[in-house]
Design a protein around this motif. Structure first.
Motif, PDB file in Angstrom:
ATOM      1  N   GLU A  52     118.836  67.885  -3.427  1.00 45.60           N
ATOM      2  CA  GLU A  52     119.952  68.779  -3.100  1.00 45.60           C
ATOM      3  C   GLU A  52     120.560  68.457  -1.743  1.00 45.60           C
ATOM      4  OE1 GLU A  52     118.122  72.578  -3.524  1.00 45.60           O
ATOM      5  OE2 GLU A  52     118.531  72.706  -5.694  1.00 45.60           O
ATOM      6  N   SER A  53     119.748  67.991  -0.810  1.00 45.26           N
ATOM      7  CA  SER A  53     120.262  67.710   0.529  1.00 45.26           C
ATOM      8  C   SER A  53     120.881  66.322   0.642  1.00 45.26           C
ATOM      9  CB  SER A  53     119.140  67.851   1.562  1.00 45.26           C
ATOM     10  OG  SER A  53     118.159  66.835   1.391  1.00 45.26           O
ATOM     11  N   VAL A  54     120.446  65.395  -0.220  1.00 47.44           N
ATOM     12  CA  VAL A  54     120.886  64.003  -0.097  1.00 47.44           C
ATOM     13  C   VAL A  54     122.032  63.674  -1.039  1.00 47.44           C
ATOM     14  CG1 VAL A  54     120.179  61.602  -0.459  1.00 47.44           C
ATOM     15  CG2 VAL A  54     118.668  63.179   0.760  1.00 47.44           C
TER      16      VAL A  54
ATOM     17  N   ALA B  94     117.186  61.895   5.765  1.00 41.83           N
ATOM     18  CA  ALA B  94     116.246  62.930   5.324  1.00 41.83           C
ATOM     19  C   ALA B  94     114.813  62.505   5.605  1.00 41.83           C
ATOM     20  CB  ALA B  94     116.446  63.215   3.839  1.00 41.83           C
TER      21      ALA B  94
ATOM     22  N   ARG C 296     114.454  69.878  -3.166  1.00 36.87           N
ATOM     23  CA  ARG C 296     115.199  70.065  -1.917  1.00 36.87           C
ATOM     24  C   ARG C 296     115.743  68.742  -1.386  1.00 36.87           C
ATOM     25  NH1 ARG C 296     111.269  74.251  -1.027  1.00 36.87           N
ATOM     26  NH2 ARG C 296     109.812  72.753  -0.114  1.00 36.87           N
TER      27      ARG C 296
ATOM     28  N   PRO D  41     123.132  65.659  -4.581  1.00 36.73           N
ATOM     29  CA  PRO D  41     122.754  66.678  -5.572  1.00 36.73           C
ATOM     30  C   PRO D  41     122.851  66.250  -7.026  1.00 36.73           C
ATOM     31  CG  PRO D  41     124.062  67.653  -3.826  1.00 36.73           C
ATOM     32  CD  PRO D  41     124.102  66.167  -3.593  1.00 36.73           C
TER      33      PRO D  41
ATOM     34  N   ARG E  47     122.057  58.801   3.854  1.00 39.21           N
ATOM     35  CA  ARG E  47     121.653  60.212   3.778  1.00 39.21           C
ATOM     36  C   ARG E  47     120.165  60.338   3.432  1.00 39.21           C
ATOM     37  NH1 ARG E  47     126.254  62.557  -0.257  1.00 39.21           N
ATOM     38  NH2 ARG E  47     128.124  61.799   0.830  1.00 39.21           N
TER      39      ARG E  47
END
Length: 210
Positions: free
Chosen positions: A101-103, A50, A98, A105, A46
């Motif tokens: 939170e995207s990878v 990103a 960010r 949290p 992840r």
């Protein structure tokens, strides 16, 4: 025969993510961000995804024609002085949040490594930034990484641009030294974690080559 290199596009996204995931599974920094091996095996991709998305949108990814190695580059402008250290400090902090939170949290280390690298980045001169380079484990040691880096360094020399990177091991610093990078006289020491070696390369002019 030389290494054939091309620019990656959106269709190469999964290839690049897979290469980076495989190449960095045992990297010291990845091991610090995801300390538990099984969790790293299932989650690490992840973070690589990103990073890939950021560079596909904002920079350049080069891949070898056979799909066994890739390099992620960003063109960094000189700072405009908006942030506390001459850069956009608030934006960098928001970006780190960010990313976490995207990878992952609940994993504060994702945010922390992003902040540390942003804070250590030189901001006074425009340069090319080698963010990551990944080579399939079975093809490491064949010169693919050197060829990828040199591909952009040749352009840096033509355009008079310096280049910057953070080496994640002492072993890799030796490779980059052979390509003209020098140690920046300071390490990036991750709290309770590994050390990184910022390295800088001035462009090679015609006079320097003689």
């Amino acid at each position: 025969m030389g290494v054939v290199i091309r620019a990656a596009g959106e269709d190469d996204r999964e290839l690049v993510v897979r290469l980076l995931d495989e190449a960095f599974q045992d990297d010291p920094v990845s091991g610090w961000v995801f300390p538990e091996r099984e969790y790293r095996r299932t989650t690490h991709h992840r973070l690589m995804a990103a990073f890939t998305d950021i560079v596909l949108a904002e920079g350049r990814i080069d891949v070898t024609e056979d799909g066994t190695a890739c390099a992620l580059w960003l063109s960094m402008p000189a700072a405009d002085g908006d942030g506390p250290d001459g850069g956009g400090g608030g934006d960098e902090a928001d970006d780190a949040v960010r990313l976490r939170e995207s990878v992952d949290p609940a994993n504060a280390r994702v945010e922390e490594i992003a902040r540390l690298m942003a804070e250590s980045h030189p901001a006074d001169r425009a340069h090319e930034y080698l963010w990551m380079i990944g080579v399939a484990p079975a093809r490491q040691g064949e010169g693919l990484g050197s060829a990828l880096v040199q591909h952009v360094l040749d352009r840096c020399d033509r355009e008079g641009l310096p280049a910057y990177l953070e080496a994640s091991s002492e072993r890799s610093t030796k490779l980059y030294e052979r390509l003209g990078f020098t140690y920046a006289d300071r390490t990036l020491d991750i709290p309770d974690g590994p050390r990184m070696w910022p390295m800088w390369r001035e462009p090679v002019t015609g006079r320097d080559r003689s």
